[in-house]
Scaffold this motif. Structure first.
Motif, PDB file in Angstrom:
ATOM      1  N   GLU A  17       0.889  -1.081   0.044  1.00  0.00           N
ATOM      2  CA  GLU A  17       0.182  -0.186  -0.032  1.00  0.00           C
ATOM      3  C   GLU A  17       0.682   1.210   0.033  1.00  0.00           C
ATOM      4  N   ARG A  18       0.517   2.248  -0.312  1.00  0.00           N
ATOM      5  CA  ARG A  18       1.005   3.459  -0.584  1.00  0.00           C
ATOM      6  C   ARG A  18       0.257   4.734   0.071  1.00  0.00           C
ATOM      7  N   ILE A  19       0.834   5.743   0.565  1.00  0.00           N
ATOM      8  CA  ILE A  19       0.323   6.908   0.993  1.00  0.00           C
ATOM      9  C   ILE A  19      -0.169   7.743  -0.226  1.00  0.00           C
ATOM     10  N   ALA A  20      -0.971   8.706  -0.071  1.00  0.00           N
ATOM     11  CA  ALA A  20      -1.333   9.511  -1.000  1.00  0.00           C
ATOM     12  C   ALA A  20      -0.264  10.452  -1.516  1.00  0.00           C
ATOM     13  N   PRO A  21       0.200  10.797  -2.624  1.00  0.00           N
ATOM     14  CA  PRO A  21       1.111  11.863  -2.983  1.00  0.00           C
ATOM     15  C   PRO A  21       0.875  13.204  -2.617  1.00  0.00           C
ATOM     16  N   GLN A  22       1.804  13.868  -2.453  1.00  0.00           N
ATOM     17  CA  GLN A  22       1.809  15.390  -1.700  1.00  0.00           C
ATOM     18  C   GLN A  22       2.689  16.279  -2.874  1.00  0.00           C
ATOM     19  N   GLN A  23       2.318  17.597  -2.848  1.00  0.00           N
ATOM     20  CA  GLN A  23       2.735  18.541  -3.430  1.00  0.00           C
ATOM     21  C   GLN A  23       3.860  19.196  -2.482  1.00  0.00           C
ATOM     22  N   GLU A  24       4.929  19.211  -2.854  1.00  0.00           N
ATOM     23  CA  GLU A  24       6.225  19.706  -2.188  1.00  0.00           C
ATOM     24  C   GLU A  24       6.015  19.872  -0.841  1.00  0.00           C
ATOM     25  N   PRO A  25       6.025  18.664  -0.281  1.00  0.00           N
ATOM     26  CA  PRO A  25       5.944  18.315   1.195  1.00  0.00           C
ATOM     27  C   PRO A  25       7.348  18.404   2.026  1.00  0.00           C
ATOM     28  N   HIS A  26       7.094  18.981   3.462  1.00  0.00           N
ATOM     29  CA  HIS A  26       8.145  19.103   4.234  1.00  0.00           C
ATOM     30  C   HIS A  26       8.258  17.527   4.720  1.00  0.00           C
ATOM     31  N   VAL A  27       9.312  17.066   5.326  1.00  0.00           N
ATOM     32  CA  VAL A  27       9.567  15.867   5.780  1.00  0.00           C
ATOM     33  C   VAL A  27       8.385  15.222   6.623  1.00  0.00           C
ATOM     34  N   LEU A  28       8.230  16.280   7.467  1.00  0.00           N
ATOM     35  CA  LEU A  28       7.321  16.013   8.386  1.00  0.00           C
ATOM     36  C   LEU A  28       5.770  15.576   8.012  1.00  0.00           C
ATOM     37  N   ASP A  29       5.566  16.406   7.062  1.00  0.00           N
ATOM     38  CA  ASP A  29       4.253  16.386   6.268  1.00  0.00           C
ATOM     39  C   ASP A  29       4.083  15.058   5.507  1.00  0.00           C
ATOM     40  N   GLY A  30       5.458  14.637   5.080  1.00  0.00           N
ATOM     41  CA  GLY A  30       5.293  13.427   4.506  1.00  0.00           C
ATOM     42  C   GLY A  30       4.761  12.078   5.365  1.00  0.00           C
ATOM     43  N   PHE A  31       5.619  12.212   6.824  1.00  0.00           N
ATOM     44  CA  PHE A  31       5.143  11.285   7.610  1.00  0.00           C
ATOM     45  C   PHE A  31       3.672  11.573   8.200  1.00  0.00           C
ATOM     46  N   ALA A  32       3.135  12.618   8.136  1.00  0.00           N
ATOM     47  CA  ALA A  32       1.610  12.869   8.304  1.00  0.00           C
ATOM     48  C   ALA A  32       0.902  12.142   7.450  1.00  0.00           C
ATOM     49  N   GLY A  33       1.181  11.950   6.538  1.00  0.00           N
ATOM     50  CA  GLY A  33       0.453  11.108   5.296  1.00  0.00           C
ATOM     51  C   GLY A  33       0.453   9.718   5.740  1.00  0.00           C
ATOM     52  N   PHE A  34       1.180   9.298   6.482  1.00  0.00           N
ATOM     53  CA  PHE A  34       0.947   7.895   6.995  1.00  0.00           C
ATOM     54  C   PHE A  34      -0.217   7.859   7.879  1.00  0.00           C
ATOM     55  N   ALA A  35      -0.054   8.792   8.861  1.00  0.00           N
ATOM     56  CA  ALA A  35      -1.122   9.054   9.859  1.00  0.00           C
ATOM     57  C   ALA A  35      -2.567   9.192   9.182  1.00  0.00           C
ATOM     58  N   ARG A  36      -2.740   9.925   8.181  1.00  0.00           N
ATOM     59  CA  ARG A  36      -3.970  10.131   7.315  1.00  0.00           C
ATOM     60  C   ARG A  36      -4.091   9.152   6.516  1.00  0.00           C
ATOM     61  N   HIS A  37      -3.449   8.166   6.292  1.00  0.00           N
ATOM     62  CA  HIS A  37      -3.739   6.763   5.490  1.00  0.00           C
ATOM     63  C   HIS A  37      -4.517   5.966   6.578  1.00  0.00           C
ATOM     64  N   LEU A  38      -4.372   6.068   7.744  1.00  0.00           N
ATOM     65  CA  LEU A  38      -4.881   5.315   8.897  1.00  0.00           C
ATOM     66  C   LEU A  38      -6.163   6.069   9.550  1.00  0.00           C
TER      67      LEU A  38
END
Length: 359
Positions: free
Chosen positions: A130-151
């Motif tokens: 599975e993969r988290i949603a792509p993001q536009q120009e994310p900060h590293v922390l925003d990338g990790f936030a994508g995992f939380a949102r996936h849950l």
């Protein structure tokens, strides 16, 4: 199962895979603790590097499982033995490095979630289902936030949202830190001058000039860092060229003690290095000195407005293009870049921080 309907599912056990580095695990803590708040009954295990575990030891409600890369190939069998008999509901694979990708093979989990295709370097995508949603120009922390949102966790969904941290600092660490402070003033500038690569360090004479200026503004000045020869030499050069007395704690703190000291600081001055991000987790303003990496991606998350930035001008000079016209997060190289950050620019930023933060 998609991130949208995960909220109604029951998660009993969650495994986090993020081995390094200090700054990145600090970012990851915010996402992990957001997940904890949303799934308070879930057992969370975090597979993490040995040094990083020293910082996060006793992180509330999280079991740290150390992956010791110094064991070489033995690190993988060691990990398998530590996880024997376990079965996680989900693995959040928050690192694209090949070492971490191979480690994921030894983690028994019903679901394995990784980064989206655009960020899946070093064969990362081949290890994930599975993969988290792509993001536009994310900060590293925003990338990790994508995992939380996936849950299903509503974390950093809006621009005004801010991450929260509960870092594991004891009274013992805080008492130690307070004992290092000059009691004659309430203003404390902590300079963490060294990044992992010497070319990302600012010039010693310029650090010294800021130390002298800060002293005229009523600050006591402290140097912090690790015990390496490079850091010791940098500290020596700064002290030699400064007119003010500087309290030198380079190589004299554990990571926990350093975190507590950063918490006590009024402001922190640092290049792109782990202690800058440690300071953010304890709410201390950071003046970041950035030349080689995009501060929009790796800057001190809550204090990016205080970054003194030589990156964007250098990127345009080297490539003829802006950051928006190039792959997100691309770095620039050159031993000269940090020279483009002037003493005056940092002095003005310190004045700005004093005004904005009410120091």
């Amino acid at each position: 199962m998609s991130g949208q309907n995960m909220a109604s599912a029951t998660l009993n056990s969650i495994c986090i895979l993020r081995l390094s580095a200090i700054g990145d695990v600090c970012h990851a803590v915010a996402a992990v603790q957001a997940i904890q708040r949303y799934y308070p009954k879930a057992k969370i295990s975090w597979i993490i590097g040995k040094v990083e575990a020293m910082l996060l030891q006793d992180l509330p409600g999280v079991e740290l499982i150390v992956f010791d890369k110094k064991l070489g190939l033995g690190a993988y069998s060691d990990l398998r033995n530590k996880l024997k008999g376990q079965q996680f509901d989900v693995l959040l694979h928050m690192q694209v490095a090949l070492r971490a990708n191979v480690a994921s093979l030894f983690i028994p989990a019903r679901r394995k979630i990784g980064f989206d295709w655009s960020r899946a370097k070093e064969l990362h995508a081949l290890f994930m289902r599975e993969r988290i949603a792509p993001q536009q120009e994310p900060h590293v922390l925003d990338g990790f936030a994508g995992f939380a949102r996936h849950l299903g966790v509503p974390f950093l969904q809006n621009p005004q949202d801010k991450p929260q941290w509960q870092m594991p600092i004891t009274d013992e660490h805080r008492n130690w830190a307070k004992a290092q402070l000059n009691s004659a003033t309430s203003r404390h500038l902590v300079i963490c001058p060294a990044a992992s690569k010497a070319e990302r360090n600012w010039l010693p004479v310029r650090y010294a000039a800021i130390a002298d200026y800060a002293a005229t503004q009523g600050f006591s000045v402290y140097l912090c860092g690790g015990p390496t020869a490079m850091e010791q030499q940098l500290a020596k050069e700064i002290k030699t060229q400064a007119q003010t007395d500087i309290i030198d704690l380079v190589g004299k703190t554990s990571l926990k003690q350093l975190l507590a000291l950063l918490e006590q600081a009024s402001v922190v001055l640092a290049p792109d290095t782990g202690p800058a991000h440690m300071a953010v987790t304890v709410g201390t303003p950071v003046i970041g000195l950035y030349g080689h990496s995009n501060p929009g991606r790796t800057g001190p998350y809550l204090y990016r407005q205080y970054v003194v930035d030589a990156y964007h001008a250098e990127l345009k000079a080297q490539t003829g293009k802006t950051a928006a016209q190039l792959p997100w997060g691309i770095r620039v190289k050159g031993s000269h870049i940090m020279e483009n950050i002037s003493v005056e620019a940092v002095r003005q930023m310190l004045d700005n921080v004093i005004r904005q933060e009410g120091l």
